[in-house]
Scaffold this motif. Structure first.
Motif, short mmCIF file in Angstrom:
data_model
loop_
_atom_site.label_atom_id
_atom_site.label_comp_id
_atom_site.label_asym_id
_atom_site.label_seq_id
_atom_site.Cartn_x
_atom_site.Cartn_y
_atom_site.Cartn_z
N LEU A 84 -9.59 129.09 47.59
CA LEU A 84 -8.61 128.34 46.45
C LEU A 84 -9.38 128.00 45.16
O LEU A 84 -9.05 127.92 44.34
CB LEU A 84 -8.43 127.05 47.37
N ARG A 87 -9.80 130.46 42.69
CA ARG A 87 -8.50 130.87 42.44
C ARG A 87 -8.58 129.61 40.99
O ARG A 87 -7.79 129.86 39.97
CB ARG A 87 -7.16 130.62 43.37
N TRP A 88 -8.62 128.47 41.57
CA TRP A 88 -8.38 127.13 40.51
C TRP A 88 -9.40 127.54 39.46
O TRP A 88 -8.80 126.77 38.38
CB TRP A 88 -8.55 125.91 41.21
N TRP B 95 8.74 117.11 34.37
CA TRP B 95 8.24 116.41 35.51
C TRP B 95 9.52 115.41 35.84
O TRP B 95 10.02 114.77 35.06
CB TRP B 95 7.15 115.26 34.95
N GLN B 96 9.72 115.26 37.10
CA GLN B 96 10.91 114.33 37.50
C GLN B 96 10.41 112.86 36.90
O GLN B 96 11.80 112.18 36.84
CB GLN B 96 11.10 114.31 39.00
N ASP C 80 7.31 114.89 42.12
CA ASP C 80 6.45 115.91 41.49
C ASP C 80 5.42 116.07 42.06
O ASP C 80 4.58 117.20 42.09
CB ASP C 80 6.20 114.87 39.86
N PHE C 81 4.40 115.14 42.84
CA PHE C 81 3.38 115.43 43.48
C PHE C 81 3.61 116.32 44.80
O PHE C 81 2.70 117.41 44.64
CB PHE C 81 2.76 114.03 44.13
N LEU C 84 3.66 119.86 43.10
CA LEU C 84 2.38 120.17 42.56
C LEU C 84 1.59 120.74 43.89
O LEU C 84 1.05 121.89 43.70
CB LEU C 84 1.60 119.12 41.98
N LEU C 85 1.62 119.90 44.86
CA LEU C 85 0.82 120.36 46.12
C LEU C 85 1.21 121.69 46.75
O LEU C 85 0.39 122.49 47.04
CB LEU C 85 0.84 119.21 47.06
N ARG C 87 2.72 124.15 45.00
CA ARG C 87 2.31 125.23 44.31
C ARG C 87 0.74 125.49 44.30
O ARG C 87 0.37 126.59 44.28
CB ARG C 87 2.63 124.63 42.55
N TRP C 88 -0.05 124.20 44.25
CA TRP C 88 -1.64 124.69 44.39
C TRP C 88 -1.97 125.12 45.94
O TRP C 88 -2.94 125.80 45.90
CB TRP C 88 -2.49 123.16 44.24
N ALA C 89 -1.26 124.75 46.83
CA ALA C 89 -1.52 125.00 48.33
C ALA C 89 -0.25 125.34 48.90
O ALA C 89 -0.07 124.43 49.76
CB ALA C 89 -2.51 123.95 48.86
#
Lengths: 170, 170, 170
Positions: A84, A87-88, B95-96, C80-81, C84-85, C87-89
């Motif tokens: 991870l 990748r980030w 963003w929502q 949104d959070f 994001l999470l 997408r990131w993981a």
């Protein structure tokens, strides 16, 4: 919810508060890049030695390209974390911090490209504050405290400060 | 590993513990979005003024679209950090939180689209706890404390609380 | 900058420091994966019950696949959070931690694939230290404290420790 009573209570014969602050520096050297060094036993020993019953133990990694992590000690999970972070914040991704031809600030002798290591440290934590309850470092079943070496193998220092109510004297 | 002895020890003449809690609010205004404002000197001054020898200093950014960071003060590295945060949480990415036509909660007068700023704050930290050892703010060679303005230039407050063992009185 | 004076000061009649450490465990269960459970009111009640005027309250999530977050309580922002999470993981992204055929460490009965949950916890925080000023939990206008359930609905414990200067006795 279980509450721990305040110490000391102002009873008829007031007892001086046994406030205690105890500090030390843990020296750590990971065998190489992206190793997770488990500090949990050394940290528990610090808490025991401090004599503090209830309070806080704060860890501060004194570096900007290494970090702290509170998570599980499972080797395959650490492989996931490494993937991870790669990748980030990929190594060699053209970090401005590594352009020694244009950079003018904080250039130390032997400077090596490590922009990715700072970026990984940004995503992790430099400090971690844990609870001390009943004389013991509070930890969940799977929780362990790690230094994450985001750069190459280097001598690292983690500053530890335990603050709280000490055990009564004999 | 160097340990600092407990204060006070219960010697024959017990001394009242010189516990001290000291707090202040740092007012900060970055010149614009994604600026890193170095708070280190002001924070060191807080620790000095508190009179605390051994303990903790906790910083709490009182905002949800700005954050704290403990890392190096190197302008090119900050450019790297800005690029990373733009990549991880891009401005204007639908963003929502910014859909004022459907949103019903926490809408304040003058609300501006800042979903990306909250997302960046999520990746950084709102609080940071540092050690105080020997009357000084503990910091590694390259460590500096920053407020990271993830939104536009706004008046920000960082709450500072120093807790620990105070210097003996004269 | 407003400073709070030290307590106690060593005046002619020394007063024993009213140091107090107060702890409890908050039991939490989110209704499902990626829910944000607002702990703010329970936390403020802990601070009130502790009787501590000036100090720190430290929260420690005792789990490695759930986390803490200090941000705004706005449902669209939480969407949104979550995005994001994810997408990131991403869930089910071939995490090594979930390869029960090769994994040998920390395998508990009823183990379920949750590598993504650990990765999300890595990006968030396991501990959060807040200031207590004037007997109240310090919070910015929009700040709320959440447990973020990164795994499925499970019984979770957040350890709370309040440390500081207590109110003088009557």
């Amino acid at each position: 919810m279980a509450a721990t009573a305040c110490l000391p209570s102002n009873t008829e014969t007031p007892v001086p508060a046994r406030l205690c602050a105890w500090s030390c520096a843990l020296e750590v050297r990971a065998p190489g890049a992206m190793h997770f060094v488990d500090l949990t036993e050394r940290l528990a020993a610090c808490v025991a030695r401090s004599g503090i019953e209830h309070g806080l133990v704060n860890l501060q990694c004194l570096h900007t390209s290494a970090a702290l992590l509170l998570n599980e000690n499972e080797p395959l999970l650490h492989e996931d974390f490494r993937a991870l972070l790669e990748r980030w914040a990929p190594r060699g991704a053209g970090w401005q911090h590594d352009r020694f031809d244009v950079r003018t600030v904080n250039l130390a002798p032997g400077e090596r490209p490590n922009g990715h290591a700072h970026a990984r440290a940004l995503l992790l934590r430099s400090t971690e504050c844990l609870n001390v309850v009943g004389g013991r470092l509070e930890l969940g079943r799977w929780q362990r405290v790690f230094l994450v070496e985001c750069d190459e193998a280097r001598d690292r220092t983690v500053s530890v400060l335990v603050l709280g109510v000490a055990r009564p004297c004999a």
